[in-house]
Design a protein around this motif. Structure first.
Motif, PDB file in Angstrom:
ATOM      1  N   LEU A  28       0.835  -1.201   0.000  1.00 18.21           N
ATOM      2  CA  LEU A  28       0.000   0.000   0.000  1.00 18.21           C
ATOM      3  C   LEU A  28       0.872   1.255   0.000  1.00 18.21           C
ATOM      4  N   LEU A  32       0.954   3.893  -2.991  1.00 22.39           N
ATOM      5  CA  LEU A  32       0.495   5.225  -2.624  1.00 22.39           C
ATOM      6  C   LEU A  32       1.620   6.244  -2.784  1.00 22.39           C
ATOM      7  N   GLU A  78      -6.832   7.003   7.192  1.00 27.05           N
ATOM      8  CA  GLU A  78      -7.952   6.371   6.494  1.00 27.05           C
ATOM      9  C   GLU A  78      -9.224   7.103   6.879  1.00 27.05           C
ATOM     10  N   GLN A  79     -10.017   7.391   5.885  1.00 23.78           N
ATOM     11  CA  GLN A  79     -11.288   8.070   6.141  1.00 23.78           C
ATOM     12  C   GLN A  79     -12.406   7.212   5.551  1.00 23.78           C
ATOM     13  N   HIS A  80     -13.326   6.837   6.417  1.00 30.98           N
ATOM     14  CA  HIS A  80     -14.431   5.959   6.022  1.00 30.98           C
ATOM     15  C   HIS A  80     -13.909   4.731   5.283  1.00 30.98           C
ATOM     16  N   GLY A  81     -12.792   4.173   5.807  1.00 30.73           N
ATOM     17  CA  GLY A  81     -12.244   2.941   5.249  1.00 30.73           C
ATOM     18  C   GLY A  81     -11.396   3.113   4.011  1.00 30.73           C
ATOM     19  N   ARG A  82     -11.213   4.333   3.527  1.00 33.05           N
ATOM     20  CA  ARG A  82     -10.398   4.576   2.323  1.00 33.05           C
ATOM     21  C   ARG A  82      -9.115   5.291   2.713  1.00 33.05           C
ATOM     22  N   THR A  83      -8.018   4.925   2.064  1.00 30.45           N
ATOM     23  CA  THR A  83      -6.738   5.548   2.373  1.00 30.45           C
ATOM     24  C   THR A  83      -6.757   6.993   1.908  1.00 30.45           C
ATOM     25  N   ALA A  84      -6.476   7.904   2.849  1.00 30.96           N
ATOM     26  CA  ALA A  84      -6.522   9.336   2.554  1.00 30.96           C
ATOM     27  C   ALA A  84      -5.133   9.965   2.482  1.00 30.96           C
ATOM     28  N   THR A 112      -3.906  12.301  -0.334  1.00 31.11           N
ATOM     29  CA  THR A 112      -4.385  12.116  -1.702  1.00 31.11           C
ATOM     30  C   THR A 112      -5.268  13.300  -2.102  1.00 31.11           C
ATOM     31  N   GLU A 114      -8.033  13.708  -3.481  1.00 27.22           N
ATOM     32  CA  GLU A 114      -9.455  13.629  -3.140  1.00 27.22           C
ATOM     33  C   GLU A 114      -9.749  14.089  -1.706  1.00 27.22           C
ATOM     34  N   THR A 120      -7.816  16.356   6.834  1.00 30.99           N
ATOM     35  CA  THR A 120      -6.971  15.168   6.960  1.00 30.99           C
ATOM     36  C   THR A 120      -5.515  15.551   7.180  1.00 30.99           C
TER      37      THR A 120
END
Length: 189
Positions: A28, A32, A78-84, A112, A114, A120
């Motif tokens: 990861l 990333l 991680e935000q809501h299960g997604r890598t931030a 990231t 997004e 974050t």
């Protein structure tokens, strides 16, 4: 200069979790790392220099070695299960211009695209400061490319001060980084 608005950590964004990376995170971090570096700097550098840097800095084996190094900690947001985003905090020698006590480096710090503007980055930097303190650090420092005004604004808003410069070799291209430093005295408990 103490950055008073961040002396007390603000609440992280809803759904944000920052954790210490494990060996299982090497793939990861490697992917990333490539993704965020190319997104941030790809258009501003030659493909050849970019490829040389990426091959030297990122890859599952490289990240595995870093993850087993006791001087290095990776933090993953991680935000809501997604890598931030992610950060690397590292003990080691600092440039002479970093004069604060017990310096610890934020060697990599990426959010990231997004997740820009979501809070974050602030929460991840707070986690870096906490990790530095846990390691006995009293000063946090980093190098940031002088042609990255967005990052420089973020760091200076966070309380970092420009204390000098250093050369960062990207492939065969010597680039100039600003060296920024932050006292962690106001965060000690």
């Amino acid at each position: 200069m103490t950055h008073t608005s961040n002396a007390t950590p603000s609440a992280p964004p809803a759904g944000l979790h920052i954790r210490h990376a494990t060996l299982a995170d090497a793939p990861l971090i490697a992917s990333l790392g490539v993704e965020t570096f190319v997104m941030s700097f790809g258009a501003l550098n030659t493909p050849e220099n970019l490829a040389k840097h990426l091959a030297k800095a990122f890859g599952e084996e490289i990240q595995r070695r870093e993850l087993t190094d006791p001087a290095i900690t990776y933090l993953i947001a991680e935000q809501h299960g997604r890598t931030a985003g992610y950060a690397q905090v590292r003990e080691g020698e600092a440039p002479a211009c970093v004069t604060g006590e017990n310096p610890v480096e934020v060697r990599r710090f990426y959010v990231t695209h997004e997740f820009h503007g979501t809070g974050t980055a602030q929460a991840l930097m707070e986690a870096c400061a906490s990790e530095a303190l846990r390691r006995g650090g009293r000063t946090l420092w980093l190098g940031v490319w002088e042609q990255n005004p967005r990052a420089i604004r973020f760091y200076t808003k966070w309380g970092y001060e420009d204390v000098g410069g250093q050369t960062f070799l990207l492939g065969d291209d010597p680039q100039q980084d600003r060296v920024l430093s932050l006292s962690l005295a106001s965060r000690e408990r």
